[in-house]
Motif scaffolding. Structure first.
Motif, short mmCIF file in Angstrom:
data_model
loop_
_atom_site.label_atom_id
_atom_site.label_comp_id
_atom_site.label_asym_id
_atom_site.label_seq_id
_atom_site.Cartn_x
_atom_site.Cartn_y
_atom_site.Cartn_z
N VAL A 176 -2.50 9.51 -2.51
CA VAL A 176 -1.72 8.47 -1.83
C VAL A 176 -0.66 8.00 -2.82
O VAL A 176 -0.90 8.00 -4.04
CB VAL A 176 -2.54 7.26 -1.30
CG1 VAL A 176 -3.49 7.66 -0.19
CG2 VAL A 176 -3.24 6.53 -2.40
N LEU A 178 2.18 4.94 -3.65
CA LEU A 178 2.71 3.60 -3.39
C LEU A 178 4.11 3.53 -4.00
O LEU A 178 4.25 3.65 -5.22
CB LEU A 178 1.79 2.54 -4.03
CG LEU A 178 2.26 1.10 -3.91
CD1 LEU A 178 2.22 0.61 -2.46
CD2 LEU A 178 1.41 0.16 -4.78
N LEU A 187 3.51 2.95 1.65
CA LEU A 187 2.30 3.67 1.27
C LEU A 187 2.29 5.00 2.01
O LEU A 187 2.46 5.04 3.24
CB LEU A 187 1.07 2.82 1.64
CG LEU A 187 -0.24 3.16 0.96
CD1 LEU A 187 -0.14 3.11 -0.56
CD2 LEU A 187 -1.34 2.19 1.41
N TYR A 252 -2.05 -0.32 7.07
CA TYR A 252 -1.50 -0.15 5.72
C TYR A 252 -0.11 -0.77 5.59
O TYR A 252 0.68 -0.38 4.75
CB TYR A 252 -1.51 1.32 5.32
CG TYR A 252 -2.92 1.83 5.15
CD1 TYR A 252 -3.74 1.30 4.16
CD2 TYR A 252 -3.45 2.81 5.98
CE1 TYR A 252 -5.05 1.73 4.00
CE2 TYR A 252 -4.76 3.25 5.83
CZ TYR A 252 -5.55 2.71 4.83
OH TYR A 252 -6.85 3.13 4.66
N LYS A 293 -4.82 -2.42 -0.84
CA LYS A 293 -4.46 -1.49 0.25
C LYS A 293 -4.36 -0.06 -0.25
O LYS A 293 -4.74 0.88 0.45
CB LYS A 293 -3.17 -1.95 0.91
CG LYS A 293 -3.36 -3.26 1.66
CD LYS A 293 -2.50 -3.36 2.87
CE LYS A 293 -3.25 -4.06 3.98
NZ LYS A 293 -2.46 -4.31 5.18
N THR A 294 -3.87 0.11 -1.45
CA THR A 294 -3.73 1.47 -1.99
C THR A 294 -5.12 2.08 -2.22
O THR A 294 -5.36 3.24 -1.87
CB THR A 294 -2.94 1.43 -3.32
OG1 THR A 294 -1.70 0.77 -3.07
CG2 THR A 294 -2.66 2.83 -3.83
N VAL A 306 -3.71 9.00 -7.32
CA VAL A 306 -2.88 7.92 -6.77
C VAL A 306 -1.57 7.91 -7.55
O VAL A 306 -1.56 7.99 -8.78
CB VAL A 306 -3.60 6.55 -6.89
CG1 VAL A 306 -2.65 5.41 -6.55
CG2 VAL A 306 -4.82 6.51 -5.97
N LEU A 308 2.08 5.97 -8.30
CA LEU A 308 2.78 4.68 -8.25
C LEU A 308 4.20 4.91 -8.74
O LEU A 308 4.40 5.46 -9.83
CB LEU A 308 2.07 3.66 -9.15
CG LEU A 308 2.79 2.33 -9.39
CD1 LEU A 308 2.86 1.51 -8.10
CD2 LEU A 308 2.08 1.51 -10.48
N LEU A 322 -3.76 -1.43 -11.04
CA LEU A 322 -3.94 -0.26 -10.17
C LEU A 322 -4.54 0.89 -10.96
O LEU A 322 -5.46 1.57 -10.49
CB LEU A 322 -2.60 0.13 -9.53
CG LEU A 322 -2.69 1.25 -8.49
CD1 LEU A 322 -3.63 0.89 -7.33
CD2 LEU A 322 -1.30 1.58 -7.91
#
Ligand code: KG4
Ligand code: ZN
Length: 372
Positions: A176, A178, A187, A252, A293-294, A306, A308, A322
């Motif tokens: 995912v 962000l 997202l 999301y 949420k992430t 993940v 960012l 995070l």
């Protein structure tokens, strides 16, 4: 056939990229190799001419001022990029007159890119047009046969994590991502280098915009994000319990305008409040929502990593919060190196490389609302 493909992957491309979507006049020269299976980048030059001082008295970016500055700066930054020959400062017109003869060669100063790239959107339309116009002139006058890619600024932010990536793509995806900037909070579920789906985005202010507006309320200069971070480091983030908008909603999407308004009311009702505490509490509220949420999305989609990125990814508190949550779950955490979060042209070169390999292009015109 196999041999042809392998040779193609080994080819190194020199990419010259231009970014003018907001208030940074940015040019970069990168070497890209590895193809879609293992893209690798070597940054040769990364120039960013910031207009922060010009816009600061207005408390934000003024589009027509940005345009004027880009027009003035583009030839100068280009000149620095190619490390030579002075270009007439009377904007791009000098290039229009440069034939492919000795003058054109002198201007390119031996730099022969394989690919030109320019941000076409999203961004401020007058600002975008300056980069687009400059790229077109470069192609017309100097780099005639070189393909010109219109790059998506948000794809640039997304791919900025590849600039210094040590992982194999099979260790990254599914992921995912962000993306947090002054204009966007998005997202994504990212299944591969070229396939993603938007899970949610902000319904009102972008998180960077909320940082900038909260900073203004605290009498901090533009851009507010780094200023809030600095002040917050001296404060107590438990001092004020600001709302965490939409944090527990089963979607999301995000919303930051209510949080911003809460800061306004709090300062109005508590004029003697400790400003560092307010900054720290605001930052904690915003970061809590982003992280919650992430992580929820990462769990739902059983990710390997993940990602960012975007200007707000420069926020060390967000990176830490995070990053810790991601590593605790055993996932990889990908975030660009410190100076590659806010706008630059290396990320545009990375996006253009991937686009070129996919034989995908965007129309070469300013597209203020281009989406992912
Ligand atoms: O990606 P970017 O350079 O431009 C856009 O595409 O919008 O992001 C700029 C945004 C601004 O809102 C700025 O305040 C924010 O990123 N920003 C930060 C930090 N550094 C930049 N926000 C929070 N903390 C930071 N350290
Ligand atoms: Zn940006």
């Amino acid at each position: 056939m196999l041999l042809v493909i392998n040779v193609k992957l080994l080819v190194t491309m020199l990419i010259l990229a231009i970014e003018t979507s907001c208030d940074e006049t940015a040019l970069a020269l990168l070497e890209a190799t590895g193809g879609l299976r293992a893209p690798k980048f070597k940054i040769l030059k990364n120039l960013v001419s910031s207009q922060i001082e010009i816009h600061r008295p207005w408390g934000g970016v003024v589009p027509n001022l940005a345009k004027r500055e880009h027009i003035k700066n583009l030839p100068l930054v280009f000149e620095e990029l190619i490390g030579g020959k002075k270009i007439h400062p009377v904007r791009n017109l000098a290039l229009t007159r440069a034939p492919e003869g000795p003058l054109g060669r002198a201007i390119s100063n031996g730099v022969k890119p394989d690919l030109l790239a320019v941000t076409v959107g999203p961004g401020l339309e007058p600002a975008l047009w300056t980069g687009v116009g400059f790229a077109k002139e470069l192609k017309k006058d100097i780099f005639k046969k070189i393909p010109l890619i219109g790059a998506n600024h948000l794809e640039g932010h997304l791919y900025s994590v590849l600039l210094d990536n040590k992982l194999k793509l099979s260790e990254i995806f599914p992921a995912v991502a962000l993306i947090v900037s002054g204009g966007h909070t998005i997202l994504l579920r990212v299944d591969s280098l070229v396939k993603w789906k938007k899970l949610g985005e902000t319904r009102d202010d972008a998180v960077g915009e909320a940082f900038d507006k909260a900073a203004k309320m605290l009498n901090l200069p533009y851009p507010g994000g780094p200023e809030i971070q600095k002040l917050a480091a001296k404060g107590n983030f438990e001092a004020v319990n600001f709302p965490r908008p939409m944090m527990r909603d089963k979607n999301y999407d995000f919303s930051f305008s209510g949080l911003k308004t809460s800061v306004l009311y709090y300062l109005r009702d508590n004029p003697k409040a400790n400003r560092a505490d307010v900054a720290a509490s605001f930052q904690k509220a915003a970061v809590d929502v982003l992280v919650a949420k992430t992580i929820r999305a990462a769990n739902e989609f059983k990710v390997k990593s993940v990602i960012l990125s975007g200007g707000v990814a420069a926020n060390t508190f967000l990176r830490e919060m995070l990053g810790n949550a991601v590593r605790k779950n055993g996932w990889n955490f990908l975030v660009p190196p410190m100076n590659f979060n806010t706008d630059n042209a290396t990320m545009i070169a990375a996006a253009a490389y991937i686009q070129h390999l996919r034989k995908k292009n965007h129309a070469i015109r300013a597209q203020a609302n281009l989406n992912l």
